[in-house]
Design an enzyme around this catalytic site. Structure first.
Site, PDB file in Angstrom:
ATOM      1  N   LEU A  45      -5.388 -48.284  17.246  1.00 53.34           N
ATOM      2  CA  LEU A  45      -5.526 -48.141  18.693  1.00 53.34           C
ATOM      3  C   LEU A  45      -4.304 -47.395  19.216  1.00 53.34           C
ATOM      4  O   LEU A  45      -3.169 -47.742  18.863  1.00 53.34           O
ATOM      5  CB  LEU A  45      -5.600 -49.507  19.381  1.00 53.34           C
ATOM      6  CG  LEU A  45      -6.957 -50.160  19.592  1.00 53.34           C
ATOM      7  CD1 LEU A  45      -6.779 -51.483  20.325  1.00 53.34           C
ATOM      8  CD2 LEU A  45      -7.911 -49.259  20.356  1.00 53.34           C
ATOM      9  N   ASP A  46      -4.522 -46.382  20.056  1.00 54.78           N
ATOM     10  CA  ASP A  46      -3.407 -45.650  20.651  1.00 54.78           C
ATOM     11  C   ASP A  46      -2.533 -46.592  21.479  1.00 54.78           C
ATOM     12  O   ASP A  46      -3.023 -47.592  22.007  1.00 54.78           O
ATOM     13  CB  ASP A  46      -3.928 -44.536  21.568  1.00 54.78           C
ATOM     14  CG  ASP A  46      -4.681 -43.456  20.808  1.00 54.78           C
ATOM     15  OD1 ASP A  46      -4.392 -43.256  19.612  1.00 54.78           O
ATOM     16  OD2 ASP A  46      -5.554 -42.811  21.421  1.00 54.78           O
ATOM     17  N   PRO A  47      -1.242 -46.246  21.632  1.00 53.78           N
ATOM     18  CA  PRO A  47      -0.372 -47.090  22.465  1.00 53.78           C
ATOM     19  C   PRO A  47      -0.903 -47.304  23.883  1.00 53.78           C
ATOM     20  O   PRO A  47      -0.734 -48.390  24.443  1.00 53.78           O
ATOM     21  CB  PRO A  47       0.959 -46.317  22.481  1.00 53.78           C
ATOM     22  CG  PRO A  47       0.965 -45.593  21.176  1.00 53.78           C
ATOM     23  CD  PRO A  47      -0.471 -45.190  20.939  1.00 53.78           C
TER      24      PRO A  47
END
Length: 301
Positions: free
Chosen positions: A46-48
């Site tokens: 998951l992206d930040p």
């Protein structure tokens, strides 16, 4: 020189509700430290800037990570019309602007073209490798990122809210390898404008949904191993879609030693992948050749 402590044998899944601002790798590291686990991994980056379901595998659960990675994913996201950004989310620099704001009818009319089996160009700021280097490292260094479009599957894409003309909220269910940032970019372009994701939340990853997810702050508040173990889902949870077959303890011992188990009756069809269990304990993933079960993955549980 002192030896590094190996860590405890902790086996199971932590369904983390990842907060915005924390990367997947640091999230895994924090959970691993909380449990003192010897081994950890996750079931899909998951992206930040994204929040939501990040399944974290501890110990023997790491052997089941591919089944979560290959499973269905579900997301909620907000598309911000009128601004394209270098990262295709709110983190990047503005690269183009447009005054066009599509209405709800136009948005709904465009959605069928983005469902089913489609070709998708991954974002330049992604973890894909080009000649051994991560695409996002090349992009941050200002180098050309040469990525190829690839097939992905989107089973559901629905407009669910329109907070204002600049924003539209969607839900999506999709297969492995789908980039929601790319979906938002391409949808905006199909509508004659530009856009980027201003919010993204994963609501499901394989068999794990947000209803079962726990926040990092709640995990940290549990504070000690007996309480933390109550937050673990069993290793076999990741294999819920695979049929189970009950074996005797003698048969289970053969599988644990890497040996096949002959079946005189009720053998699964040739090629079938089966979850072998003894009592309530997961023993191995096995593949049938029509007469015998041969171990594919053996679990030390």
């Amino acid at each position: 020189m002192s030896r590094r402590k190996a860590g405890a044998k902790i086996d199971g899944w932590v369904i983390l509700d990842k907060p915005v601002g924390l990367g997947s790798t640091p999230a895994v590291a924090r959970v691993r430290r909380l449990f003192g686990a010897a081994k950890a991994g996750h079931g899909g980056t998951l992206d930040p800037l994204a929040s939501g379901v990040l399944p974290i595998a501890l110990g023997e659960a790491t052997k089941t990570v591919p089944f979560v990675m290959d499973g269905r994913k579900a997301y909620r996201f907000t598309l911000r019309f009128g601004e394209a950004r270098s990262t295709e989310d709110a983190e990047g620099e503005v690269t183009a602007v447009s005054d066009v704001r599509p209405d709800d009818a136009a948005i709904r009319a465009a959605l069928p073209a983005f469902t089913g089996d489609i070709e998708q160009m991954p974002p330049a700021f992604s973890a894909l490798k080009i000649d051994g280097k991560r695409a996002y490292d090349l992009a941050r260094a200002g180098q050309a990122v040469d990525l190829k479009a690839r097939p992905v599957r989107i089973d559901r894409l629905e407009l669910v809210a329109r907070p204002d003309p600049d924003h539209a909220d969607f839900v999506v269910e999709c297969g492995k390898g789908t980039y929601i940032r790319s979906l938002g970019r391409d949808l905006a372009q199909a509508l004659g404008t530009v856009g980027h994701l201003s919010a993204l939340r994963r609501t499901a990853a394989g068999p794990f949904g947000e209803a079962a997810a726990i926040s990092l702050s709640k995990l940290e508040a549990l504070g000690h191993i007996p309480a933390l173990l109550g937050a673990l889902a069993p290793v076999a949870t990741a294999l819920d879609d695979i049929p189970a077959l009950a074996l005797t303890e003698a048969q289970a011992d053969r599988l644990r030693q890497g040996q096949p188990v002959l079946l005189t009756r009720d053998a699964p069809p040739s090629g079938a992948l089966v979850r072998a269990e003894s009592g309530s304990r997961l023993v191995a993933l096995v593949r049938s050749d029509g007469a015998a079960l041969r171990p594919v993955r053996v679990f030390n549980l």
